[in-house]
Design a protein around this motif. Structure first.
Motif, PDB file in Angstrom:
ATOM      1  N   TYR A  49       1.003  -1.076   0.071  1.00 17.13           N
ATOM      2  CA  TYR A  49       0.045   0.387  -0.114  1.00 17.13           C
ATOM      3  C   TYR A  49       0.823   1.072  -0.380  1.00 17.13           C
ATOM      4  O   TYR A  49       1.713   0.930  -0.197  1.00 17.13           O
ATOM      5  CB  TYR A  49      -1.026   0.177   1.233  1.00 17.13           C
ATOM      6  N   THR A  50      -0.230   3.014  -0.407  1.00 22.92           N
ATOM      7  CA  THR A  50       1.191   3.953   0.145  1.00 22.92           C
ATOM      8  C   THR A  50       0.012   5.002   0.399  1.00 22.92           C
ATOM      9  O   THR A  50      -0.975   4.498   1.455  1.00 22.92           O
ATOM     10  CB  THR A  50       0.628   4.137  -1.831  1.00 22.92           C
ATOM     11  N   PRO A  51       1.096   6.104   0.700  1.00 24.61           N
ATOM     12  CA  PRO A  51       0.162   6.436   1.760  1.00 24.61           C
ATOM     13  C   PRO A  51      -1.656   7.284   0.823  1.00 24.61           C
ATOM     14  O   PRO A  51      -1.864   7.233   1.522  1.00 24.61           O
ATOM     15  CB  PRO A  51       1.026   7.830   1.777  1.00 24.61           C
ATOM     16  N   LEU A  52      -2.044   6.798  -0.186  1.00 26.92           N
ATOM     17  CA  LEU A  52      -2.532   7.287  -0.679  1.00 26.92           C
ATOM     18  C   LEU A  52      -3.946   6.274  -0.235  1.00 26.92           C
ATOM     19  O   LEU A  52      -4.739   6.569   0.620  1.00 26.92           O
ATOM     20  CB  LEU A  52      -3.108   7.074  -2.457  1.00 26.92           C
ATOM     21  N   HIS A  53      -3.821   5.028  -0.091  1.00 26.94           N
ATOM     22  CA  HIS A  53      -4.481   3.987   0.483  1.00 26.94           C
ATOM     23  C   HIS A  53      -4.822   4.291   2.073  1.00 26.94           C
ATOM     24  O   HIS A  53      -6.387   4.210   2.964  1.00 26.94           O
ATOM     25  CB  HIS A  53      -3.878   2.748   0.732  1.00 26.94           C
ATOM     26  N   ALA A  54      -3.651   5.285   2.726  1.00 26.28           N
ATOM     27  CA  ALA A  54      -4.135   5.547   3.679  1.00 26.28           C
ATOM     28  C   ALA A  54      -4.764   6.902   4.275  1.00 26.28           C
ATOM     29  O   ALA A  54      -6.147   6.906   4.890  1.00 26.28           O
ATOM     30  CB  ALA A  54      -2.295   5.592   4.794  1.00 26.28           C
ATOM     31  N   ARG A  55      -4.752   7.216   3.359  1.00 21.18           N
ATOM     32  CA  ARG A  55      -5.315   8.432   3.551  1.00 21.18           C
ATOM     33  C   ARG A  55      -7.454   8.356   2.868  1.00 21.18           C
ATOM     34  O   ARG A  55      -8.125   8.628   3.255  1.00 21.18           O
ATOM     35  CB  ARG A  55      -5.104   9.800   1.900  1.00 21.18           C
ATOM     36  N   ALA A  56      -7.150   7.357   2.234  1.00 22.30           N
ATOM     37  CA  ALA A  56      -8.193   6.580   1.165  1.00 22.30           C
ATOM     38  C   ALA A  56      -9.020   6.068   2.980  1.00 22.30           C
ATOM     39  O   ALA A  56     -10.282   6.805   3.624  1.00 22.30           O
ATOM     40  CB  ALA A  56      -8.722   5.723   0.031  1.00 22.30           C
ATOM     41  N   LEU A  57      -8.465   5.579   3.678  1.00 17.38           N
ATOM     42  CA  LEU A  57      -8.783   5.443   4.678  1.00 17.38           C
ATOM     43  C   LEU A  57      -8.790   5.692   5.657  1.00 17.38           C
ATOM     44  O   LEU A  57     -10.344   5.891   6.435  1.00 17.38           O
ATOM     45  CB  LEU A  57      -8.219   4.048   5.930  1.00 17.38           C
ATOM     46  N   ASP A  58      -8.596   7.014   5.926  1.00 17.34           N
ATOM     47  CA  ASP A  58      -8.972   8.521   6.829  1.00 17.34           C
ATOM     48  C   ASP A  58     -10.484   8.536   6.607  1.00 17.34           C
ATOM     49  O   ASP A  58     -10.859   8.442   7.461  1.00 17.34           O
ATOM     50  CB  ASP A  58      -7.514   9.102   6.522  1.00 17.34           C
ATOM     51  N   ALA A  59     -10.721   9.171   4.956  1.00 16.90           N
ATOM     52  CA  ALA A  59     -10.973   8.777   4.557  1.00 16.90           C
ATOM     53  C   ALA A  59     -12.757   8.423   5.156  1.00 16.90           C
ATOM     54  O   ALA A  59     -14.035   8.811   5.754  1.00 16.90           O
ATOM     55  CB  ALA A  59     -11.511   9.804   3.313  1.00 16.90           C
ATOM     56  N   PHE A  60     -12.833   7.098   5.115  1.00 16.44           N
ATOM     57  CA  PHE A  60     -14.291   5.824   4.980  1.00 16.44           C
ATOM     58  C   PHE A  60     -13.950   6.075   6.635  1.00 16.44           C
ATOM     59  O   PHE A  60     -15.447   6.200   7.096  1.00 16.44           O
ATOM     60  CB  PHE A  60     -13.324   4.782   5.079  1.00 16.44           C
ATOM     61  N   LEU A  61     -13.157   5.571   7.497  1.00 15.35           N
ATOM     62  CA  LEU A  61     -13.329   5.890   9.027  1.00 15.35           C
ATOM     63  C   LEU A  61     -13.749   7.343   9.369  1.00 15.35           C
ATOM     64  O   LEU A  61     -14.905   7.022  10.722  1.00 15.35           O
ATOM     65  CB  LEU A  61     -11.825   6.157   9.999  1.00 15.35           C
ATOM     66  N   ALA A  62     -13.485   8.653   8.599  1.00 14.28           N
ATOM     67  CA  ALA A  62     -14.559   9.574   8.852  1.00 14.28           C
ATOM     68  C   ALA A  62     -15.493   9.613   8.583  1.00 14.28           C
ATOM     69  O   ALA A  62     -16.407  10.707   9.202  1.00 14.28           O
ATOM     70  CB  ALA A  62     -13.847  10.508   8.802  1.00 14.28           C
ATOM     71  N   LEU A  63     -16.169   8.595   7.473  1.00  7.52           N
ATOM     72  CA  LEU A  63     -17.866   9.275   6.637  1.00  7.52           C
ATOM     73  C   LEU A  63     -18.449   8.630   7.994  1.00  7.52           C
ATOM     74  O   LEU A  63     -19.268   8.309   7.847  1.00  7.52           O
ATOM     75  CB  LEU A  63     -16.951   8.558   5.330  1.00  7.52           C
ATOM     76  N   VAL A  64     -17.661   6.821   8.778  1.00 10.19           N
ATOM     77  CA  VAL A  64     -19.141   5.947   9.119  1.00 10.19           C
ATOM     78  C   VAL A  64     -19.802   6.375   9.949  1.00 10.19           C
ATOM     79  O   VAL A  64     -20.660   6.179  10.434  1.00 10.19           O
ATOM     80  CB  VAL A  64     -17.992   5.169   9.863  1.00 10.19           C
ATOM     81  N   PRO A  65     -19.221   7.458  10.974  1.00 13.81           N
ATOM     82  CA  PRO A  65     -19.900   8.155  12.450  1.00 13.81           C
ATOM     83  C   PRO A  65     -20.965   9.180  11.313  1.00 13.81           C
ATOM     84  O   PRO A  65     -21.957   8.928  12.094  1.00 13.81           O
ATOM     85  CB  PRO A  65     -19.292   8.906  12.588  1.00 13.81           C
ATOM     86  N   GLY A  66     -20.986   9.314  10.297  1.00 14.69           N
ATOM     87  CA  GLY A  66     -22.141  10.407  10.168  1.00 14.69           C
ATOM     88  C   GLY A  66     -23.328  10.037   8.965  1.00 14.69           C
ATOM     89  O   GLY A  66     -24.166   9.728   8.949  1.00 14.69           O
ATOM     90  N   HIS A  67     -22.550   9.091   7.911  1.00 17.92           N
ATOM     91  CA  HIS A  67     -23.165   8.223   7.237  1.00 17.92           C
ATOM     92  C   HIS A  67     -23.965   6.517   7.137  1.00 17.92           C
ATOM     93  O   HIS A  67     -24.385   6.062   6.762  1.00 17.92           O
ATOM     94  CB  HIS A  67     -22.357   8.361   5.721  1.00 17.92           C
ATOM     95  N   GLY A  68     -22.833   6.138   8.269  1.00 18.79           N
ATOM     96  CA  GLY A  68     -23.254   4.691   8.426  1.00 18.79           C
ATOM     97  C   GLY A  68     -21.875   4.002   7.820  1.00 18.79           C
ATOM     98  O   GLY A  68     -21.525   4.558   6.770  1.00 18.79           O
ATOM     99  N   HIS A  69     -22.229   3.443   8.098  1.00 18.59           N
ATOM    100  CA  HIS A  69     -20.696   2.242   7.704  1.00 18.59           C
ATOM    101  C   HIS A  69     -21.691   1.613   6.266  1.00 18.59           C
ATOM    102  O   HIS A  69     -20.451   1.340   4.634  1.00 18.59           O
ATOM    103  CB  HIS A  69     -20.587   0.336   7.807  1.00 18.59           C
TER     104      HIS A  69
END
Length: 238
Positions: A49-69
């Motif tokens: 993986y690369t830092p781009l994947h880490a950024r994608a994971l950051d985005a997903f984990l931040a989206l879950v509380p507001g939008h749901g899994h």
């Protein structure tokens, strides 16, 4: 910026997992679900993986509380597939739902103010349809209509088949009468009375509404946080 994040630094699944408090299996599952871009493979078949994947994971984990899994997954999948407009549509739907929930809360709070003169506690004793209708100044047919609409729930006497209104049903009838006087429609009253029953009265419901209000505020802030991380990922993704 996207090129910088996708080249140079290589991350193992365990590196990505530890940095986000996840298991390596969770990282692999997220990639398979389309939440993360596809990883490159080494000659021996290991994921990198690369830092781009880490950024994608950051985005997903931040989206879950507001939008749901489920919705957060759909948003990230849409972005990674290049369907950004679809991702924006999903985000708009979550905001629209939050706005609708706020309107419902406001309607319930307004209704509670109109119910201030009415006792919140169940009445003592039981009543039949005639005496209760007389007390409320309505016709028995109106009580039957309220029953069909789910506003009141009398039980039936097993011997006579007559409707018997216990203390909670009498309370609900009084609340319904007060709300009808305030101009509320039956379809507006029914969900409010359902909440009164669930809470055990008006006073407990007021506490529940405070929790509801705080929950909506937290969700609104979570949507903002998710949007910020997603925007950062979109910029990195290019």
């Amino acid at each position: 910026m996207a090129q910088n994040l996708q080249s140079g630094i290589q991350l193992r699944p365990v590196d990505l997992a530890r940095g986000h408090g996840l298991s390596t299996q969770a990282v692999r599952n997220y990639e398979e679900a389309g939440i993360l871009p596809a990883a490159d493979r080494t000659l021996h078949g290991y994921r990198t993986y690369t830092p781009l994947h880490a950024r994608a994971l950051d985005a997903f984990l931040a989206l879950v509380p507001g939008h749901g899994h489920r919705t957060a997954t759909s948003i990230m999948r849409a972005v990674n597939e290049g369907a950004v407009e679809e991702a924006f549509r999903l985000i708009d739907e979550s905001h629209a739902q939050l706005l609708d929930d706020r309107r419902t809360l406001r309607a319930v709070e307004n209704a509670l103010r109109d119910l201030a003169p009415v006792t919140a506690a169940p009445a003592s004793g039981e009543s039949f349809i005639g005496p209760l209708a007389h007390e409320l100044g309505i016709r028995p047919a109106t009580l039957r209509a309220w029953e069909r609409a789910g506003l009141v729930r009398p039980r039936r006497d097993p011997l006579t088949g007559y409707r018997v209104y216990d203390g909670a049903a009498v309370r609900d009838a009084r609340l319904a009468r007060q709300l009808r006087r305030g101009g509320y429609l039956l379809e507006q009253i029914a969900p409010l009375l359902t909440q009164v029953r669930s809470a055990g009265g008006l006073e407990p419901l007021e506490a529940a509404l405070l929790t509801w209000r705080e929950r909506l505020a937290s969700r609104g802030r979570a949507l903002l946080a998710g949007a910020a991380e997603l925007e950062a990922y979109l910029r990195a993704h290019g």
